[in-house]
Design an enzyme around this catalytic site. Structure first.
Site, PDB file in Angstrom:
ATOM      1  N   VAL A   2      -4.495   0.613  -5.803  1.00 48.74           N
ATOM      2  CA  VAL A   2      -4.109   1.779  -6.599  1.00 48.74           C
ATOM      3  C   VAL A   2      -3.856   1.363  -8.045  1.00 48.74           C
ATOM      4  O   VAL A   2      -4.346   1.999  -8.989  1.00 48.74           O
ATOM      5  CB  VAL A   2      -2.865   2.469  -6.011  1.00 48.74           C
ATOM      6  CG1 VAL A   2      -2.379   3.581  -6.942  1.00 48.74           C
ATOM      7  CG2 VAL A   2      -3.179   3.037  -4.632  1.00 48.74           C
ATOM      8  N   LYS A  11       5.492   8.502   9.997  1.00 46.95           N
ATOM      9  CA  LYS A  11       5.151   7.164   9.522  1.00 46.95           C
ATOM     10  C   LYS A  11       5.255   6.198  10.691  1.00 46.95           C
ATOM     11  O   LYS A  11       6.051   6.415  11.621  1.00 46.95           O
ATOM     12  CB  LYS A  11       6.115   6.721   8.419  1.00 46.95           C
ATOM     13  CG  LYS A  11       5.538   5.662   7.482  1.00 46.95           C
ATOM     14  CD  LYS A  11       4.603   6.292   6.471  1.00 46.95           C
ATOM     15  CE  LYS A  11       4.166   5.288   5.411  1.00 46.95           C
ATOM     16  NZ  LYS A  11       3.354   5.920   4.349  1.00 46.95           N
ATOM     17  N   GLY A  64       2.296  -3.924 -10.531  1.00 45.73           N
ATOM     18  CA  GLY A  64       1.534  -3.890  -9.296  1.00 45.73           C
ATOM     19  C   GLY A  64       0.088  -3.517  -9.544  1.00 45.73           C
ATOM     20  O   GLY A  64      -0.210  -2.407  -9.969  1.00 45.73           O
ATOM     21  N   TYR A 114      -5.001  -1.098  -9.751  1.00 45.32           N
ATOM     22  CA  TYR A 114      -6.236  -1.452 -10.451  1.00 45.32           C
ATOM     23  C   TYR A 114      -6.991  -0.201 -10.898  1.00 45.32           C
ATOM     24  O   TYR A 114      -7.389  -0.085 -12.065  1.00 45.32           O
ATOM     25  CB  TYR A 114      -7.123  -2.307  -9.548  1.00 45.32           C
ATOM     26  CG  TYR A 114      -8.507  -2.529 -10.115  1.00 45.32           C
ATOM     27  CD1 TYR A 114      -8.691  -3.338 -11.238  1.00 45.32           C
ATOM     28  CD2 TYR A 114      -9.618  -1.918  -9.548  1.00 45.32           C
ATOM     29  CE1 TYR A 114      -9.954  -3.542 -11.782  1.00 45.32           C
ATOM     30  CE2 TYR A 114     -10.885  -2.107 -10.085  1.00 45.32           C
ATOM     31  CZ  TYR A 114     -11.048  -2.919 -11.198  1.00 45.32           C
ATOM     32  OH  TYR A 114     -12.301  -3.093 -11.735  1.00 45.32           O
ATOM     33  N   GLY A 158      -2.578  -3.837  -7.191  1.00 48.31           N
ATOM     34  CA  GLY A 158      -3.380  -3.739  -5.976  1.00 48.31           C
ATOM     35  C   GLY A 158      -4.455  -2.687  -6.139  1.00 48.31           C
ATOM     36  O   GLY A 158      -4.854  -2.347  -7.254  1.00 48.31           O
TER      37      GLY A 158
END
Length: 358
Positions: A181, A80, A177, A183, A179
């Site tokens: 994903v 990461k 949430g 949505y 965003g």
């Protein structure tokens, strides 16, 4: 902080601190484990309170990617990157080109992609400096729809485990949430007959899901106390904690957010309360599957078929948890560790394996 002690404790192979004076870029690249293949994980752009917070986040996220890739059955290790700063800045090209040069300096040990605070367009800038990047606009692009589909399948598997049927008809889902994903996931849940209660920091996102899916909106902090069947966190991590667990009125927690448990003990507390937890890195593996499909040349349809397999993977985690009398988050770790150990044993048996041409 004793950095080498922390790195050793978490099992990391390499951590690189990066700085480019001209662009103002400050980043950390963490490579956790490359037993299964090059370390793959996105780049997170966040305005961290301290450099130490960024360091710890990079370590936690990269370790999570090792387990996510292993459980998903991908030939990839875990890594990461984090960039420290304001992710709303319009000055992105030089920043991400600098990031690309540092990624390239690792010679393919780390492959990056988008994450929180970054976009497909940002990865296109990274691609100007390195080939060790996925999710670029000319290839697989935004992985959100595949991630959402995998989470949807994890929710179905969790429903089957809890109620004996994976039908979501008339089930109430508290979705946190909305965003990219969140949505896409709301659309799949709505199509499956689920009733949605939603929240987000962005009023426009909420209104879109209310209009398109008939969802009911609640305030940010009210989502935890919604009387629902399933809680689906799709924002930032750490939302399953001492404050939120007593508020939950659900039977299942399954969502897309990374690091949903603030601490491991919170997984034990969900277990004690009889709440079934689909481990986050198992449920949200669709994104990394999408990226892997780009690296291997898979079609979009094949990526979606691979994401469909998350259903069976989640059920296998539940079976291990039941058979060994451990919480589901520990069972997911055990599934990942078994695969890593099996490949590590093969490498010891055939020393030429790491040099084998792909």
């Amino acid at each position: 902080m004793h950095h080498f002690e922390v790195i050793a404790e978490m099992g990391h192979e390499q951590v690189v601190f990066c700085h480019d004076k001209a662009s103002g870029y400050r980043g950390i690249i963490a490579i956790h484990d490359t037993t299964l293949g090059p370390a793959l994980g996105g780049t997170r752009f966040w305005n961290y309170a301290t450099d130490e917070a960024a360091f710890i986040d990079a370590l936690r996220l990269s370790r999570g990617m090792t387990y996510k890739n292993a459980v998903a059955g991908l030939n990839l290790g875990g890594g990461k990157a984090v960039i420290i700063g304001d992710n709303k800045t319009p000055q992105r090209e030089m920043l991400f080109r600098a990031h690309g040069r540092f990624v390239d300096s690792l010679g393919g040990r780390y492959v990056t992609a988008e994450d929180v605070g970054t976009s497909v367009e940002d990865m296109d800038f990274v691609h100007m400096e390195t080939t060790h990047v996925a999710g670029i606009g000319s290839k697989s692009g935004d992985p959100s729809s595949v991630t959402a589909h995998g989470v949807f399948r994890a929710i179905e598997a969790s429903a089957f485990q809890r109620w004996g049927s994976d039908s979501l008809e008339r089930r109430t889902v508290a979705l946190q949430g909305l965003g990219h994903v969140g949505y896409h996931l709301s659309k799949e849940l709505h199509a499956a007959g689920a009733q949605l209660v939603v929240t987000d920091i962005d009023a426009a996102r909420i209104q879109r899901v209310v209009d398109e899916c008939g969802a009911r909106a609640v305030a940010l902090n009210d989502i935890y106390g919604v009387d629902a069947d399933i809680f689906t966190p799709c924002a930032l991590g750490g939302v399953i904690n001492d404050d939120t667990i007593p508020q939950l009125k659900v039977e299942i927690v399954a969502g897309a957010a990374n690091n949903q448990l603030l601490e491991d003990r919170h997984g034990d507390e969900l277990e004690a309360r009889g709440i079934l937890y689909a481990p986050d890195y198992v449920a949200n593996a669709g994104g990394v599957i999408n990226v892997y499909s780009e690296l291997t040349g898979w079609s979009r349809d094949r990526a979606l078929r691979k994401a469909d397999e998350i259903y069976e993977t989640v059920l296998s985690v539940f079976r291990m948890a039941k058979d060994t009398s451990i919480p589901t988050y520990q069972a997911a770790d055990r599934v990942a560790e078994q695969r890593i150990q099996a490949v590590r044993g093969m490498i010891r048996t055939w020393p030429q394996y790491p040099n084998k041409e792909s």
